[in-house]
Design a protein around this motif. Structure first.
Motif, PDB file in Angstrom:
ATOM      1  N   ARG A 133      46.177  41.096  42.352  1.00 56.75           N
ATOM      2  CA  ARG A 133      46.374  40.982  43.804  1.00 56.75           C
ATOM      3  C   ARG A 133      45.309  41.782  44.562  1.00 56.75           C
ATOM      4  NH1 ARG A 133      50.679  37.564  45.660  1.00 56.75           N
ATOM      5  NH2 ARG A 133      51.992  37.165  43.849  1.00 56.75           N
ATOM      6  N   HIS A 134      44.949  42.948  44.044  1.00 57.73           N
ATOM      7  CA  HIS A 134      43.909  43.752  44.681  1.00 57.73           C
ATOM      8  C   HIS A 134      42.583  43.010  44.702  1.00 57.73           C
ATOM      9  CE1 HIS A 134      41.013  46.950  45.456  1.00 57.73           C
ATOM     10  NE2 HIS A 134      40.452  46.688  44.293  1.00 57.73           N
ATOM     11  N   HIS A 135      42.177  42.472  43.556  1.00 57.49           N
ATOM     12  CA  HIS A 135      40.894  41.774  43.497  1.00 57.49           C
ATOM     13  C   HIS A 135      40.935  40.467  44.285  1.00 57.49           C
ATOM     14  CE1 HIS A 135      38.809  44.524  40.874  1.00 57.49           C
ATOM     15  NE2 HIS A 135      39.861  44.565  40.078  1.00 57.49           N
ATOM     16  N   GLU A 136      42.094  39.826  44.317  1.00 58.86           N
ATOM     17  CA  GLU A 136      42.219  38.594  45.105  1.00 58.86           C
ATOM     18  C   GLU A 136      41.942  38.872  46.578  1.00 58.86           C
ATOM     19  OE1 GLU A 136      43.496  35.563  47.554  1.00 58.86           O
ATOM     20  OE2 GLU A 136      44.648  37.418  47.499  1.00 58.86           O
ATOM     21  N   ARG A 137      42.524  39.911  47.114  1.00 53.51           N
ATOM     22  CA  ARG A 137      42.291  40.259  48.523  1.00 53.51           C
ATOM     23  C   ARG A 137      40.837  40.655  48.759  1.00 53.51           C
ATOM     24  NH1 ARG A 137      47.395  42.687  47.602  1.00 53.51           N
ATOM     25  NH2 ARG A 137      46.405  44.708  47.224  1.00 53.51           N
ATOM     26  N   ARG A 138      40.299  41.445  47.837  1.00 57.73           N
ATOM     27  CA  ARG A 138      38.916  41.900  47.985  1.00 57.73           C
ATOM     28  C   ARG A 138      37.945  40.734  47.932  1.00 57.73           C
ATOM     29  NH1 ARG A 138      35.003  42.597  44.575  1.00 57.73           N
ATOM     30  NH2 ARG A 138      36.310  42.233  42.728  1.00 57.73           N
ATOM     31  N   ILE A 139      38.147  39.825  46.990  1.00 55.27           N
ATOM     32  CA  ILE A 139      37.224  38.696  46.834  1.00 55.27           C
ATOM     33  C   ILE A 139      37.359  37.720  47.993  1.00 55.27           C
ATOM     34  CG2 ILE A 139      36.777  36.658  45.386  1.00 55.27           C
ATOM     35  CD1 ILE A 139      37.392  38.515  42.957  1.00 55.27           C
ATOM     36  N   ALA A 140      38.564  37.518  48.492  1.00 57.21           N
ATOM     37  CA  ALA A 140      38.749  36.647  49.659  1.00 57.21           C
ATOM     38  C   ALA A 140      37.998  37.195  50.865  1.00 57.21           C
ATOM     39  CB  ALA A 140      40.234  36.495  49.975  1.00 57.21           C
ATOM     40  N   GLU A 141      38.058  38.496  51.033  1.00 54.79           N
ATOM     41  CA  GLU A 141      37.362  39.117  52.168  1.00 54.79           C
ATOM     42  C   GLU A 141      35.845  39.025  52.007  1.00 54.79           C
ATOM     43  OE1 GLU A 141      37.053  43.462  54.436  1.00 54.79           O
ATOM     44  OE2 GLU A 141      38.671  43.071  53.004  1.00 54.79           O
ATOM     45  N   ALA A 142      35.373  39.182  50.779  1.00 57.91           N
ATOM     46  CA  ALA A 142      33.923  39.190  50.539  1.00 57.91           C
ATOM     47  C   ALA A 142      33.322  37.796  50.453  1.00 57.91           C
ATOM     48  CB  ALA A 142      33.617  39.961  49.250  1.00 57.91           C
ATOM     49  N   HIS A 143      34.078  36.832  49.912  1.00 55.68           N
ATOM     50  CA  HIS A 143      33.502  35.521  49.604  1.00 55.68           C
ATOM     51  C   HIS A 143      34.190  34.351  50.291  1.00 55.68           C
ATOM     52  CE1 HIS A 143      31.031  37.326  46.417  1.00 55.68           C
ATOM     53  NE2 HIS A 143      32.112  38.008  46.053  1.00 55.68           N
ATOM     54  N   GLY A 144      35.270  34.619  51.014  1.00 57.63           N
ATOM     55  CA  GLY A 144      35.936  33.541  51.730  1.00 57.63           C
ATOM     56  C   GLY A 144      37.178  33.039  51.019  1.00 57.63           C
ATOM     57  N   PRO A 145      38.022  32.286  51.736  1.00 55.38           N
ATOM     58  CA  PRO A 145      39.331  31.897  51.206  1.00 55.38           C
ATOM     59  C   PRO A 145      39.287  30.845  50.106  1.00 55.38           C
ATOM     60  CG  PRO A 145      38.959  30.864  53.335  1.00 55.38           C
ATOM     61  CD  PRO A 145      37.824  31.808  53.121  1.00 55.38           C
ATOM     62  N   HIS A 146      38.137  30.204  49.904  1.00 57.58           N
ATOM     63  CA  HIS A 146      38.044  29.188  48.855  1.00 57.58           C
ATOM     64  C   HIS A 146      37.278  29.689  47.632  1.00 57.58           C
ATOM     65  CE1 HIS A 146      39.855  26.030  51.263  1.00 57.58           C
ATOM     66  NE2 HIS A 146      39.083  26.386  52.264  1.00 57.58           N
ATOM     67  N   ALA A 147      37.068  31.004  47.548  1.00 53.99           N
ATOM     68  CA  ALA A 147      36.330  31.567  46.422  1.00 53.99           C
ATOM     69  C   ALA A 147      37.067  31.326  45.109  1.00 53.99           C
ATOM     70  CB  ALA A 147      36.102  33.064  46.630  1.00 53.99           C
ATOM     71  N   ILE A 148      36.292  31.080  44.065  1.00 54.89           N
ATOM     72  CA  ILE A 148      36.821  30.926  42.710  1.00 54.89           C
ATOM     73  C   ILE A 148      36.291  32.091  41.870  1.00 54.89           C
ATOM     74  CG2 ILE A 148      36.893  29.456  40.653  1.00 54.89           C
ATOM     75  CD1 ILE A 148      36.321  27.067  42.467  1.00 54.89           C
ATOM     76  N   TRP A 149      37.173  32.737  41.147  1.00 44.35           N
ATOM     77  CA  TRP A 149      36.748  33.865  40.325  1.00 44.35           C
ATOM     78  C   TRP A 149      37.444  33.838  38.984  1.00 44.35           C
ATOM     79  CZ3 TRP A 149      40.133  38.392  39.751  1.00 44.35           C
ATOM     80  CH2 TRP A 149      41.332  38.298  40.483  1.00 44.35           C
ATOM     81  N   VAL A 150      36.865  34.533  38.027  1.00 49.95           N
ATOM     82  CA  VAL A 150      37.359  34.563  36.658  1.00 49.95           C
ATOM     83  C   VAL A 150      37.841  35.967  36.330  1.00 49.95           C
ATOM     84  CG1 VAL A 150      36.712  34.378  34.214  1.00 49.95           C
ATOM     85  CG2 VAL A 150      35.871  32.692  35.861  1.00 49.95           C
TER      86      VAL A 150
END
Length: 247
Positions: A133-150
């Motif tokens: 959940r922490h990384h999800e919020r961080r990545i959404a803020e940095a890369h946008g709501p449609h970011a895909i991460w592994v």
């Protein structure tokens, strides 16, 4: 607000030896595991990846190395995605551990299972879900709501994260199967997650592509930053009534 690809590490030397590796240092991928890790590169090629997060265990770092090199990304090590601390069970033969009384608890009532000298499965789920959940919020803020991460982790850890996403009690997590180098996919929205795939070992991933940006918006993962006309719309928290078209 992002799509998470949960990647289990490739097959390791402990997997084939029938040993509970846990946090034993130096457990590597075997030849099959290295082949699986190499295949992930081609398999995920259609998808723009914003970041790669990994457990610190060697077998996970080895699994994501080919993918990271192909994408020019530096994996972020997350301690809370590490393997379960099995304590005194670490390094034990699974066939022998299955004779222990605790084994029955692990199978039927895992939320109550605490490994001697190690951690409990409920505690593992809490720290792993919090990390995701922490990384999800961080990545959404940095890369946008449609970011895909592994996020590359371990079987029990991934099963625990999936159980949370499914709003299923941890006592049901043993019903989830997560094979080596399989992917499971969760899309997080503002109010709830959607589980798109579980234990996928070879399916087409093109359906996971984010919607194309509108004219004037910044294209995710294309390496070219352009001014956006307006922020990209967040994924909806509403389920599709009547079922998805699969598009």
């Amino acid at each position: 607000m992002t799509t998470l690809i949960l990647l289990r590490h490739g097959r390791s030397t402990s997997n084939t030896a029938g040993v509970l590796a846990g946090r034993t240092p130096g457990v590597e991928l075997d030849d099959k595991g290295r082949e699986q890790a190499a295949a992930v590169v081609e398999r995920l090629a259609p998808l723009p990846l914003a970041e790669i997060v990994t457990s610190p265990m060697l077998r996970c770092r080895q699994t994501v190395t080919p993918l990271a090199e192909a994408r020019g990304l530096v994996p972020l090590v997350e301690e809370d995605l590490s393997e379960v601390d099995y304590g005194d069970w670490t390094g034990g033969k699974l066939a022998e551990l299955a004779k222990e009384d605790l084994w029955k608890v692990v199978q039927a009532h895992p939320s109550a299972a605490v490994f001697p000298g190690g951690e409990g499965l409920a505690g593992m789920q809490a720290r792993a879900v919090a990390a995701v959940r922490h990384h999800e919020r961080r990545i959404a803020e940095a890369h946008g709501p449609h970011a895909i991460w592994v996020a590359c982790s371990h079987g029990d850890v991934i099963k625990a994260v999936l159980a949370d996403a499914l709003a299923s009690h941890l006592d049901n997590f043993q019903r989830i199967v997560v094979d080596t180098c399989s992917i499971s996919v969760v899309t997080y929205t503002r109010t709830r997650p959607f589980v798109a795939r579980v234990n996928d070992v070879g399916g087409d991933v093109a359906a996971l592509l984010p919607p194309p940006p509108k004219e004037g918006e910044e294209g995710q993962g294309d390496g070219v930053a352009e001014p956006a006309a307006e922020p990209a719309a967040e994924p909806s928290s509403d389920a599709v009534v009547g079922g998805s078209t699969g598009a």
